[in-house]
Design a protein around this motif. Structure first.
Motif, PDB file in Angstrom:
ATOM      1  N   GLU A 266    -106.920 105.829  33.283  1.00 14.60           N
ATOM      2  CA  GLU A 266    -106.119 107.123  33.360  1.00 14.60           C
ATOM      3  C   GLU A 266    -106.207 107.613  31.784  1.00 14.60           C
ATOM      4  N   THR A 267    -106.023 107.175  30.889  1.00 10.09           N
ATOM      5  CA  THR A 267    -105.768 107.457  29.510  1.00 10.09           C
ATOM      6  C   THR A 267    -107.128 107.804  28.844  1.00 10.09           C
ATOM      7  N   GLY A 268    -108.197 107.031  28.988  1.00  6.25           N
ATOM      8  CA  GLY A 268    -109.315 107.188  28.419  1.00  6.25           C
ATOM      9  C   GLY A 268    -109.228 106.338  26.983  1.00  6.25           C
ATOM     10  N   ILE A 269    -108.401 105.687  26.910  1.00  2.00           N
ATOM     11  CA  ILE A 269    -108.196 104.949  25.713  1.00  2.00           C
ATOM     12  C   ILE A 269    -108.499 103.414  25.711  1.00  2.00           C
ATOM     13  N   LYS A 270    -109.692 103.026  24.923  1.00  2.75           N
ATOM     14  CA  LYS A 270    -110.211 101.685  25.015  1.00  2.75           C
ATOM     15  C   LYS A 270    -109.748 100.772  23.797  1.00  2.75           C
ATOM     16  N   HIS A 271    -108.971 101.276  22.976  1.00  7.71           N
ATOM     17  CA  HIS A 271    -107.964 100.267  21.904  1.00  7.71           C
ATOM     18  C   HIS A 271    -107.218  99.784  22.706  1.00  7.71           C
ATOM     19  N   ILE A 272    -107.007  98.329  22.844  1.00 12.11           N
ATOM     20  CA  ILE A 272    -105.835  97.659  23.330  1.00 12.11           C
ATOM     21  C   ILE A 272    -105.479  96.551  22.514  1.00 12.11           C
ATOM     22  N   ALA A 273    -103.806  96.640  22.380  1.00 11.39           N
ATOM     23  CA  ALA A 273    -103.263  95.786  21.333  1.00 11.39           C
ATOM     24  C   ALA A 273    -102.015  95.146  22.423  1.00 11.39           C
ATOM     25  N   ILE A 274    -102.113  93.722  22.062  1.00 17.58           N
ATOM     26  CA  ILE A 274    -101.181  92.994  22.933  1.00 17.58           C
ATOM     27  C   ILE A 274    -100.042  92.357  21.897  1.00 17.58           C
ATOM     28  N   GLY A 275     -98.711  92.221  22.192  1.00 15.24           N
ATOM     29  CA  GLY A 275     -97.813  91.589  21.513  1.00 15.24           C
ATOM     30  C   GLY A 275     -96.725  90.853  22.505  1.00 15.24           C
ATOM     31  N   GLY A 276     -95.752  89.985  21.967  1.00 16.45           N
ATOM     32  CA  GLY A 276     -94.886  89.374  22.742  1.00 16.45           C
ATOM     33  C   GLY A 276     -95.367  87.885  22.954  1.00 16.45           C
ATOM     34  N   GLY A 277     -94.209  87.215  23.224  1.00 15.83           N
ATOM     35  CA  GLY A 277     -94.613  85.700  23.321  1.00 15.83           C
ATOM     36  C   GLY A 277     -95.637  85.481  24.061  1.00 15.83           C
ATOM     37  N   VAL A 278     -95.913  85.933  25.383  1.00 19.46           N
ATOM     38  CA  VAL A 278     -96.891  85.404  26.454  1.00 19.46           C
ATOM     39  C   VAL A 278     -98.107  85.878  26.200  1.00 19.46           C
ATOM     40  N   SER A 279     -98.315  86.880  24.914  1.00 14.90           N
ATOM     41  CA  SER A 279     -99.731  86.986  24.681  1.00 14.90           C
ATOM     42  C   SER A 279    -100.560  85.763  23.829  1.00 14.90           C
ATOM     43  N   ALA A 280     -99.578  84.658  23.537  1.00 14.99           N
ATOM     44  CA  ALA A 280    -100.182  83.437  23.006  1.00 14.99           C
ATOM     45  C   ALA A 280    -101.099  82.704  23.996  1.00 14.99           C
ATOM     46  N   ASN A 281    -100.795  82.965  25.460  1.00 10.13           N
ATOM     47  CA  ASN A 281    -101.428  82.490  26.541  1.00 10.13           C
ATOM     48  C   ASN A 281    -102.855  82.594  26.429  1.00 10.13           C
ATOM     49  N   SER A 282    -103.639  81.407  26.570  1.00  9.65           N
ATOM     50  CA  SER A 282    -104.831  81.273  26.474  1.00  9.65           C
ATOM     51  C   SER A 282    -105.807  82.143  27.414  1.00  9.65           C
ATOM     52  N   GLY A 283    -105.215  82.030  28.764  1.00  7.05           N
ATOM     53  CA  GLY A 283    -105.883  82.725  29.563  1.00  7.05           C
ATOM     54  C   GLY A 283    -105.773  84.170  29.794  1.00  7.05           C
ATOM     55  N   ILE A 284    -104.776  84.966  28.868  1.00 11.91           N
ATOM     56  CA  ILE A 284    -104.569  86.171  28.677  1.00 11.91           C
ATOM     57  C   ILE A 284    -105.752  86.743  27.847  1.00 11.91           C
ATOM     58  N   ARG A 285    -105.593  85.738  26.578  1.00 12.69           N
ATOM     59  CA  ARG A 285    -106.733  86.180  25.411  1.00 12.69           C
ATOM     60  C   ARG A 285    -108.311  86.138  26.090  1.00 12.69           C
ATOM     61  N   LYS A 286    -108.371  85.260  26.844  1.00 17.04           N
ATOM     62  CA  LYS A 286    -109.861  84.926  27.533  1.00 17.04           C
ATOM     63  C   LYS A 286    -109.917  86.123  28.332  1.00 17.04           C
ATOM     64  N   ALA A 287    -108.942  86.616  29.123  1.00 19.70           N
ATOM     65  CA  ALA A 287    -109.381  87.856  30.094  1.00 19.70           C
ATOM     66  C   ALA A 287    -109.705  89.276  28.996  1.00 19.70           C
ATOM     67  N   LEU A 288    -108.896  89.499  27.908  1.00 22.82           N
ATOM     68  CA  LEU A 288    -108.971  90.378  26.868  1.00 22.82           C
ATOM     69  C   LEU A 288    -110.493  90.252  26.436  1.00 22.82           C
ATOM     70  N   LYS A 289    -110.999  89.214  26.065  1.00 24.13           N
ATOM     71  CA  LYS A 289    -112.481  89.042  25.550  1.00 24.13           C
ATOM     72  C   LYS A 289    -113.412  89.487  26.811  1.00 24.13           C
ATOM     73  N   ILE A 290    -113.068  89.074  27.895  1.00 23.62           N
ATOM     74  CA  ILE A 290    -114.168  89.666  29.022  1.00 23.62           C
ATOM     75  C   ILE A 290    -113.952  91.260  29.154  1.00 23.62           C
ATOM     76  N   GLY A 291    -112.697  91.726  28.946  1.00 27.82           N
ATOM     77  CA  GLY A 291    -112.413  93.194  28.861  1.00 27.82           C
ATOM     78  C   GLY A 291    -113.186  93.830  27.689  1.00 27.82           C
ATOM     79  N   GLU A 292    -113.601  93.199  26.492  1.00 19.70           N
ATOM     80  CA  GLU A 292    -114.268  93.766  25.521  1.00 19.70           C
ATOM     81  C   GLU A 292    -116.019  93.769  26.096  1.00 19.70           C
ATOM     82  N   GLN A 293    -116.224  92.509  26.539  1.00 17.73           N
ATOM     83  CA  GLN A 293    -117.792  92.518  26.786  1.00 17.73           C
ATOM     84  C   GLN A 293    -118.175  93.524  27.924  1.00 17.73           C
ATOM     85  N   LYS A 294    -117.084  93.159  29.194  1.00 17.45           N
ATOM     86  CA  LYS A 294    -117.393  94.129  30.236  1.00 17.45           C
ATOM     87  C   LYS A 294    -116.987  95.734  30.260  1.00 17.45           C
ATOM     88  N   PHE A 295    -116.022  96.160  29.528  1.00 20.69           N
ATOM     89  CA  PHE A 295    -115.524  97.500  29.531  1.00 20.69           C
ATOM     90  C   PHE A 295    -115.683  98.059  28.309  1.00 20.69           C
TER      91      PHE A 295
END
Length: 340
Positions: A266-295
């Protein structure tokens, strides 16, 4: 102004952690946190106990932050504090202390929005961590908050999606409670999820329009699922705990990533920053890495100690506001429901 040596004290007391940090020109000199273990006995934060513990902790924590930074209180240029959102009793302790200290030292007082601070923690000077380019999308995920924010500059932020009920951290904790895990349950579910099969059990994702989130329905679905299965097999949780955790985590991350993909579209913005305690979650970090490669996203995750509630993120906002000359009046009050 930036050429001089600027020392900012940050104070964070929005929930159950009493924290103080000294930042010098954007670099952290100290970041001290006093945790309140007492809440583990109750399976959640008890507001009255939290505010009492803040009163006991705040002076020693600030003293320790100054000592670790190797400066005296007379060298401070300003005091930054969390004005909100958060627990009212907890916020009042930090607000009152910050006001008194700033007044006593004759230096500016700077109010900070806790949610903005989670986002601006990315701008702390830290070796090996890149700062996001404007505009970027920030996803703040914690025990109390789940938001997607469009960030156009330091203080130009627009919430474009948020939870309509429970925060993502609550979804983890309430699921953990159903499974008999301790509080907070997020780290334990994450650890067990890495040992289980994420597709062992399927949970329906809540249907919510636009970029908003909902986690209460998922929590209810998990509760009914566990009740049904344990009726058939009393040992179901023990025998399948890793698979249950993996399946819960897979569903939660799927919900977050679906909304993030939609926000990028919707925004066309591809820079993604995450924060907050749940951002320490390994699954979320892995999903973001996949997002880097895929999108083709560029993702930013701050240093772990700056993701959970901490005072360095308050101090960096204080520093940025100090450079702009944005100070608070002495009659500023805490605000439990402060918006970005």
């Amino acid at each position: 102004m930036a050429s001089e040596n600027i020392y900012i004290l940050g104070i964070e007391s929005s929930c159950d952690d009493t924290a103080a940090s000294i930042i010098n020109n954007g670099t952290v000199l100290s970041n001290v946190v006093a945790n309140q273990k007492i809440h583990e006995e109750y399976g959640g934060v008890v507001p009255e106990l939290a505010s009492r513990a803040h009163q006991q902790n705040i002076v020693p924590v600030v003293h320790e932050a100054l000592k670790k930074a190797g400066i005296s209180k007379d060298q401070l240029h300003a005091v930054a504090f969390t004005r909100g959102p958060g627990l009212m009793g907890s916020l009042l302790v930090g607000t009152s202390f910050a006001k008194s200290l700033a007044f006593g030292l004759g230096i500016p007082l700077i109010e900070v929005n806790h949610m903005q601070a989670h986002i601006l923690a990315h701008f702390i000077n830290e070796d090996g961590f890149n700062k996001p380019s404007f505009p970027f999308l920030a996803m703040t995920i914690s025990g109390g908050h789940t938001q997607i924010v469009k960030v156009s500059s330091y203080f130009d932020m627009e919430v474009i999606g948020e939870t309509i009920d429970d925060a993502v951290g609550e979804a983890y904790d309430k699921s953990g409670k159903i499974l008999g895990l301790g509080y907070p349950a997020g780290p334990e579910i994450d650890k067990r999820a890495q040992l289980g099969n994420p597709k062992a059990f399927s949970f329906t994702k809540p249907k919510v329009d636009g970029l908003n989130f909902s986690f209460s329905g998922l929590k209810t679905a998990i509760m009914y699922f566990i009740q049904r299965e344990t009726k058939n097999n009393p040992n179901f949780i023990t025998e399948n705990l890793n698979d249950i955790c993996a399946s819960i985590q897979y569903t939660i991350i799927g919900i977050l990533m679906d909304k993030l993909k939609l926000a990028v579209k919707e925004t066309g913005i591809k820079h993604i920053a995450i924060g907050g305690g749940v951002s320490a979650n390994s699954g979320i970090r892995k999903a973001l890495k996949i997002g880097e490669q895929k999108f083709g996203w560029t993702t930013y995750v701050p240093k772990f100690e700056f993701t959970t509630d901490n005072a360095a993120m308050i101090a960096i906002v204080g520093y940025l506001k100090y450079l702009e000359g944005t100070f608070s009046e002495s009659d500023v009050t805490a605000s439990a429901r402060l918006k970005i």
